[in-house]
Scaffold this motif. Structure first.
Motif, PDB file in Angstrom:
ATOM      1  N   ALA A 102      -9.357   8.605   5.191  1.00  0.00           N
ATOM      2  CA  ALA A 102      -9.573   9.003   3.793  1.00  0.00           C
ATOM      3  C   ALA A 102      -9.649  10.519   3.695  1.00  0.00           C
ATOM      4  CB  ALA A 102     -10.873   8.393   3.287  1.00  0.00           C
ATOM      5  N   THR A 142      -1.694   1.795  -1.048  1.00  0.00           N
ATOM      6  CA  THR A 142      -2.220   0.464  -0.714  1.00  0.00           C
ATOM      7  C   THR A 142      -3.745   0.407  -0.749  1.00  0.00           C
ATOM      8  OG1 THR A 142      -2.217   0.881   1.670  1.00  0.00           O
ATOM      9  CG2 THR A 142      -0.209  -0.066   0.721  1.00  0.00           C
ATOM     10  N   ALA A 185      -5.508   1.225  -3.115  1.00  0.00           N
ATOM     11  CA  ALA A 185      -5.851   0.736  -4.460  1.00  0.00           C
ATOM     12  C   ALA A 185      -5.980  -0.792  -4.468  1.00  0.00           C
ATOM     13  CB  ALA A 185      -4.791   1.181  -5.466  1.00  0.00           C
ATOM     14  N   TYR A 198      -7.086  -2.751  -1.931  1.00  0.00           N
ATOM     15  CA  TYR A 198      -8.402  -3.101  -1.360  1.00  0.00           C
ATOM     16  C   TYR A 198      -9.515  -2.737  -2.344  1.00  0.00           C
ATOM     17  CZ  TYR A 198      -5.791  -4.011   2.833  1.00  0.00           C
ATOM     18  OH  TYR A 198      -4.896  -4.555   3.724  1.00  0.00           O
ATOM     19  N   ARG A 199      -9.321  -1.620  -3.033  1.00  0.00           N
ATOM     20  CA  ARG A 199     -10.310  -1.205  -4.035  1.00  0.00           C
ATOM     21  C   ARG A 199     -10.399  -2.222  -5.168  1.00  0.00           C
ATOM     22  NH1 ARG A 199     -11.838   4.248  -4.101  1.00  0.00           N
ATOM     23  NH2 ARG A 199     -11.129   5.297  -2.220  1.00  0.00           N
ATOM     24  N   SER A 220     -13.763  -0.493   1.910  1.00  0.00           N
ATOM     25  CA  SER A 220     -13.747  -0.422   3.367  1.00  0.00           C
ATOM     26  C   SER A 220     -14.326  -1.710   3.945  1.00  0.00           C
ATOM     27  CB  SER A 220     -14.549   0.800   3.813  1.00  0.00           C
ATOM     28  OG  SER A 220     -14.564   0.896   5.200  1.00  0.00           O
ATOM     29  N   SER A 231     -11.993  -4.729   3.489  1.00  0.00           N
ATOM     30  CA  SER A 231     -10.754  -4.596   4.269  1.00  0.00           C
ATOM     31  C   SER A 231     -10.914  -5.087   5.709  1.00  0.00           C
ATOM     32  CB  SER A 231     -10.266  -3.143   4.243  1.00  0.00           C
ATOM     33  OG  SER A 231     -11.083  -2.325   5.054  1.00  0.00           O
ATOM     34  N   GLN A 242       2.565  -5.971  -0.438  1.00  0.00           N
ATOM     35  CA  GLN A 242       2.970  -4.667   0.095  1.00  0.00           C
ATOM     36  C   GLN A 242       4.392  -4.733   0.655  1.00  0.00           C
ATOM     37  OE1 GLN A 242      -0.511  -2.697   2.359  1.00  0.00           O
ATOM     38  NE2 GLN A 242      -1.131  -4.838   2.192  1.00  0.00           N
ATOM     39  N   GLY A 299      -1.609   4.212   3.603  1.00  0.00           N
ATOM     40  CA  GLY A 299      -2.702   3.286   3.889  1.00  0.00           C
ATOM     41  C   GLY A 299      -3.315   3.575   5.247  1.00  0.00           C
ATOM     42  N   ARG A 346     -17.059   5.849   6.761  1.00  0.00           N
ATOM     43  CA  ARG A 346     -15.849   5.088   6.463  1.00  0.00           C
ATOM     44  C   ARG A 346     -14.826   5.227   7.604  1.00  0.00           C
ATOM     45  NH1 ARG A 346     -12.205   4.719   1.845  1.00  0.00           N
ATOM     46  NH2 ARG A 346     -12.593   6.836   1.150  1.00  0.00           N
ATOM     47  N   ASP A 350     -13.417   2.047   9.455  1.00  0.00           N
ATOM     48  CA  ASP A 350     -11.969   1.787   9.390  1.00  0.00           C
ATOM     49  C   ASP A 350     -11.322   1.794  10.781  1.00  0.00           C
ATOM     50  OD1 ASP A 350     -12.239   1.633   6.654  1.00  0.00           O
ATOM     51  OD2 ASP A 350     -11.314   3.579   6.215  1.00  0.00           O
ATOM     52  N   ARG A 361     -12.846  -1.546  13.188  1.00  0.00           N
ATOM     53  CA  ARG A 361     -12.783  -2.962  12.825  1.00  0.00           C
ATOM     54  C   ARG A 361     -11.821  -3.679  13.783  1.00  0.00           C
ATOM     55  NH1 ARG A 361      -9.733  -1.314   7.405  1.00  0.00           N
ATOM     56  NH2 ARG A 361      -7.641  -1.175   8.265  1.00  0.00           N
TER      57      ARG A 361
END
Ligand code: DC
Length: 222
Positions: free
Chosen positions: A11, A33, A35, A37-38, A99, A102, A115, A128, A179, A183, A186
């Motif tokens: 980010a 992309t 957006a 997940y948001r 986050s 996702s 996508q 992304g 974040r 990210d 994970r």
């Protein structure tokens, strides 16, 4: 055959601004992309669902339709059950919730075809975290854009202050660090450069310098 350019990175590295400007210059569609997940995060927030409660998030997915559209300026609009939520998904709280959702494999699977379909029918610059590694592994060009956490936090802080939000730099820096950690640690599709990605550090560059550098790389490869 359509051409795809993947831009991944943490980010605040400048992905969206640079990708948007480069897409305009090349006549490509810019697909953000994050957006998506948001938007799932917003659906959870509205339903008072905690994003670490996987079962409840999955129940939300069942009731959720996410679509991408483009306005007359060719800017991306994201639709949650046919409502344009593009400007509602840009808060720090939604960033953290995005986050968190996702990390859920079913959420990632839910958004995958959407996508890929964008890239089937259009020349795209897609940004992304996993575009080069998972979503478009055959992209013509993969770029991994990064910058120091302090530099990224300063950029995000300036952006939010300009929008009139009341925030503190230290909180933004902590968000960036948290974040990044989430990210890139994970289990599924973690943030990491594809083995064939070109890595670009934007820390010491102005926006204009980064755009010019990236445009030169793109023009050389497409
Ligand atoms: O790019 P962004 O800040 O709008 O993304 C919001 C969150 O969505 C980010 O913390 C991680 C997640 N994301 C992802 O996992 N994969 C993507 N391709 C894009 C975003």
């Amino acid at each position: 055959m359509s051409i795809a350019i993947a831009i991944d990175g943490p980010a605040g590295a400048g992905k969206s601004t640079i990708a948007r400007m480069a897409a305009k210059e090349l006549g490509f569609i810019y697909v953000d992309t994050g957006a998506l997940y948001r938007t799932i995060a917003l659906a959870c927030q509205r339903a008072n669902v905690k994003t670490d409660n996987t079962l409840e998030v999955l129940a939300i997915l069942d009731k959720t339709e996410v679509k991408l559209a483009f306005n007359e300026k060719n800017e991306q609009i994201v639709l949650l059950n046919n409502e344009d939520v593009s400007s509602l998904i840009r808060t720090p709280e939604i960033s953290m919730m995005a986050s968190s959702v996702s990390k859920i494999p079913q959420v990632r699977a839910f958004l995958l075809d959407l996508q890929r379909n964008m890239a089937k029918t259009n020349n795209v610059i897609m940004d992304g975290r996993d575009i080069g590694t998972v979503v478009l592994p055959d992209a013509k060009l993969k770029i991994f854009l990064f910058a120091s956490p302090e530099c990224r936090a300063k950029r995000r802080y300036d952006e939010l202050i300009e929008k009139g939000m009341d925030i503190k730099y230290d909180d933004i820096l902590q968000d960036v660090i948290d974040r990044d950690y989430a990210d890139s640690h994970r289990d599924i599709a973690p943030l990491k450069p594809a083995s064939d990605a070109i890595e670009v550090d934007t820390s010491d560059e102005s926006l204009e310098e980064s755009v010019n550098r990236l445009l030169a790389i793109m023009k050389e490869h497409i």
